[in-house]
Enzyme design. Structure first.
Site, PDB file in Angstrom:
ATOM      1  N   GLU A  37       0.823  -1.214  -0.243  1.00 31.83           N
ATOM      2  CA  GLU A  37       0.044  -0.036   0.000  1.00 31.83           C
ATOM      3  C   GLU A  37       0.961   1.314  -0.053  1.00 31.83           C
ATOM      4  O   GLU A  37       1.767   1.275   0.619  1.00 31.83           O
ATOM      5  CB  GLU A  37      -0.916   0.123   1.425  1.00 31.83           C
ATOM      6  CG  GLU A  37      -1.785   1.224   1.288  1.00 31.83           C
ATOM      7  CD  GLU A  37      -2.714   1.322   0.250  1.00 31.83           C
ATOM      8  OE1 GLU A  37      -3.322   0.646  -0.374  1.00 31.83           O
ATOM      9  OE2 GLU A  37      -2.888   2.654  -0.196  1.00 31.83           O
ATOM     10  N   THR A  79      -5.616   1.526  -5.447  1.00 27.82           N
ATOM     11  CA  THR A  79      -5.377   0.268  -5.544  1.00 27.82           C
ATOM     12  C   THR A  79      -6.047  -0.724  -6.560  1.00 27.82           C
ATOM     13  O   THR A  79      -5.356  -1.393  -7.173  1.00 27.82           O
ATOM     14  CB  THR A  79      -5.901  -0.199  -3.943  1.00 27.82           C
ATOM     15  OG1 THR A  79      -5.389   0.377  -2.907  1.00 27.82           O
ATOM     16  CG2 THR A  79      -5.130  -1.754  -3.730  1.00 27.82           C
ATOM     17  N   HIS A 195      -1.579   3.334   4.887  1.00 27.20           N
ATOM     18  CA  HIS A 195      -2.571   3.973   4.104  1.00 27.20           C
ATOM     19  C   HIS A 195      -2.687   5.619   4.677  1.00 27.20           C
ATOM     20  O   HIS A 195      -2.710   5.564   6.071  1.00 27.20           O
ATOM     21  CB  HIS A 195      -3.704   3.265   4.071  1.00 27.20           C
ATOM     22  CG  HIS A 195      -4.684   3.860   3.040  1.00 27.20           C
ATOM     23  ND1 HIS A 195      -5.484   4.772   3.209  1.00 27.20           N
ATOM     24  CD2 HIS A 195      -5.110   3.207   1.873  1.00 27.20           C
ATOM     25  CE1 HIS A 195      -6.246   5.199   2.212  1.00 27.20           C
ATOM     26  NE2 HIS A 195      -5.904   4.088   1.530  1.00 27.20           N
ATOM     27  N   ASP A 254       1.441  -0.251  -4.816  1.00 22.89           N
ATOM     28  CA  ASP A 254       0.589   0.088  -5.665  1.00 22.89           C
ATOM     29  C   ASP A 254       0.323   1.429  -6.454  1.00 22.89           C
ATOM     30  O   ASP A 254      -0.064   1.521  -7.331  1.00 22.89           O
ATOM     31  CB  ASP A 254      -0.791  -0.383  -4.738  1.00 22.89           C
ATOM     32  CG  ASP A 254      -1.258   0.453  -3.729  1.00 22.89           C
ATOM     33  OD1 ASP A 254      -0.225   1.243  -3.358  1.00 22.89           O
ATOM     34  OD2 ASP A 254      -2.375   0.461  -3.108  1.00 22.89           O
ATOM     35  N   HIS A 255       0.700   2.667  -5.530  1.00 17.66           N
ATOM     36  CA  HIS A 255       0.680   3.901  -6.203  1.00 17.66           C
ATOM     37  C   HIS A 255       1.546   4.857  -5.139  1.00 17.66           C
ATOM     38  O   HIS A 255       1.875   4.297  -4.175  1.00 17.66           O
ATOM     39  CB  HIS A 255      -0.798   4.306  -6.255  1.00 17.66           C
ATOM     40  CG  HIS A 255      -1.670   4.037  -5.184  1.00 17.66           C
ATOM     41  ND1 HIS A 255      -1.520   4.882  -3.851  1.00 17.66           N
ATOM     42  CD2 HIS A 255      -2.597   2.954  -4.809  1.00 17.66           C
ATOM     43  CE1 HIS A 255      -2.237   4.483  -3.049  1.00 17.66           C
ATOM     44  NE2 HIS A 255      -3.094   3.136  -3.614  1.00 17.66           N
TER      45      HIS A 255
HETATM   46  C1  GP9 Z   1      -8.696  -0.700   0.521  1.00 16.07           C
HETATM   47  C2  GP9 Z   1      -7.188  -0.606   0.238  1.00 16.07           C
HETATM   48  C3  GP9 Z   1      -6.907   0.645   0.195  1.00 16.07           C
HETATM   49  O1  GP9 Z   1      -9.093  -1.880   0.866  1.00 16.07           O
HETATM   50  O2  GP9 Z   1      -6.974  -1.262  -0.635  1.00 16.07           O
HETATM   51  O3  GP9 Z   1      -7.270   1.593  -0.951  1.00 16.07           O
HETATM   52  P1  GP9 Z   1      -6.873   2.736  -1.667  1.00 16.07           P
HETATM   53  O4  GP9 Z   1      -7.473   4.123  -0.988  1.00 16.07           O
HETATM   54  O5  GP9 Z   1      -5.254   2.770  -1.736  1.00 16.07           O
HETATM   55  O6  GP9 Z   1      -7.334   2.732  -3.401  1.00 16.07           O
HETATM   56 MN    MN Z   2      -3.760   1.652  -2.169  1.00 16.05          MN
END
Ligand code: GP9
Ligand code: MN
Length: 400
Positions: A37, A79, A195, A254-255
């Site tokens: 994440e 994500t 996150h 992921d980003h």
């Molecule tokens: C939520 C997690 C975070 O289940 O994958 O999502 P994001 O906000 O990074 O898209």
């Molecule tokens: Mn994410």
């Protein structure tokens, strides 16, 4: 229509189809993907007050293929966009998430290819509610056999923070579930602790916060450090259970985690000057492929998240006929082929095109638009074809 499918097929199959020396290096292994994440590449091999932010990843990289110039290509689907690119080799939508907007489409996805070519069992592991990003429905479309979501974990107030279960208990419990799956398996594990707004309990802070004037960045360093420890826990558990050696691990950010608003904190931390090209360079996410027993090497040619799937298939020794996808394996990817962003911007070996300005990558200075010109048509064409595939549900015409 079928004619549009043919057009897209012609474009995607005109890519060179040659096998590299990496073809089949991980043939017959299980595949474990770890979606990290909000993990940006600048944290790798970076110290804060003499302490490494990612000590485990840094050591893993020594025995891995490490791609240090892979750019975040996600859009509003965050994500879910990264998951979508990895499973389909298609671009995300320019607004909204494909997971939410196109779950009823037919996809020639990674789980389906792996099932067809190697009888893989596919699963996703994630501690959030199964409905978030419409995952439950979309994973069925993508061909997953099983989705371990919040309800499959023991989640307490004690073992949770921010969005849910913390990464360490998440990986511990995931390892137990993984052990029950039929082999070979493809498992994607999606972390959660790192996150925004990067909250962490005191006892989980394994590195001291830096002192930039952006609290978000200071906290980010501690949650990235915690995630690193959690990944270390997973590897330890899998080794104990004898599940390490027969697996190929693919770890990727992921980003971005730090948006432009707080980016000045990263500039302070790394001693960087703010500039459009610098901002683009900070959108790099780490991609680490660890195949136990197979040596390490770093690749620095530019690439994108959309290229991860082709790289995985190359290593597994799978070369499906025509996949109608836009990725290129990252070992020999032509560095002049633009890494395309959803808003029409792109990056090549020498140029960066953002907000309709063409920059020379090396100097970071704007240059004449014509230098970026040759790539622009390719970018428009590729995004357009990908959009047509999604809008017309064109992959259904590929099904036999
Ligand atoms: C939520 C997690 C975070 O289940 O994958 O999502 P994001 O906000 O990074 O898209
Ligand atoms: Mn994410």
């Amino acid at each position: 229509s079928k004619t549009d499918t043919v057009k897209a097929e012609q474009y995607t199959s005109s890519k060179e189809e040659k096998r590299t020396e990496y073809f089949g290096l991980a043939k017959g292994r299980n595949l474990v993907l770890i979606s990290m994440e909000s993990t940006q590449n600048f944290v790798i091999n970076q110290k804060v007050d003499g302490e490494e932010i990612t000590p485990f990843l840094n050591s893993l990289i020594k025995d891995s293929f490490y791609f240090d110039s892979i750019y975040d290509q996600t859009a509003q689907g965050k994500t879910s966009d990264s998951e979508f690119m990895i499973d389909t080799g298609l671009y995300p939508l320019s607004s909204g998430s494909v997971f939410v907007r196109k779950p009823e489409n037919v996809f020639h996805s990674l789980p389906k290819i792996l099932k067809e070519e190697g009888n893989f069992y596919s699963s996703v592991f994630h501690g959030n509610d199964s409905t978030f990003w419409n995952r439950e429905q979309m994973y069925k479309s993508l061909g997953y056999d099983k989705f371990f979501s919040k309800k499959d974990y023991e989640v307490t107030e004690e073992n949770s923070v921010n969005y849910g279960i913390k990464d360490i208990p998440f990986f511990q419990q995931s390892a137990a579930h993984l052990a029950e799956l039929p082999e070979p398996y493809y498992a994607r594990m999606i972390t959660l602790t790192n996150h925004f707004p990067f909250l962490l309990d005191e006892e989980d802070k394994l590195i001291s916060e830096p002192k930039t004037n952006q609290e978000v960045v200071n906290r980010y360093i501690t949650t990235v450090r915690y995630q690193d420890e959690a990944i270390k826990t997973l590897f330890k558990k899998l080794k104990e259970k004898g599940m390490y050696k027969d697996t190929m691990f693919v770890l990727y950010g992921d980003h971005y985690g730090i948006s432009e608003k707080y980016e000045v904190g990263i500039h302070q931390l790394l001693n960087l000057e703010k500039s459009p090209v610098q901002h683009a360079e900070l959108q790099k996410v780490p991609v680490i492929i660890h195949i136990p027993g197979v040596g390490g090497k770093t690749f620095s040619a530019p690439g994108g998240e959309i290229d991860i799937r082709a790289t995985i298939l190359e290593l597994l020794g799978i070369q499906p006929e025509n996949t109608l996808s836009f990725g290129h394996e990252l070992f020999t990817r032509n560095s002049d082929h633009p890494v395309i962003f959803r808003d029409g911007g792109f990056i090549t070996e020498n140029y960066v095109y953002i907000d309709n300005v063409c920059y020379e990558k090396k100097s970071g200075k704007p240059i004449e638009e014509s230098a970026c010109g040759p790539f622009q048509e390719k970018v428009r064409n590729e995004l357009g074809l990908s959009d047509e595939i999604l809008a017309g549900d064109l992959l259904r015409f590929m099904e036999d």
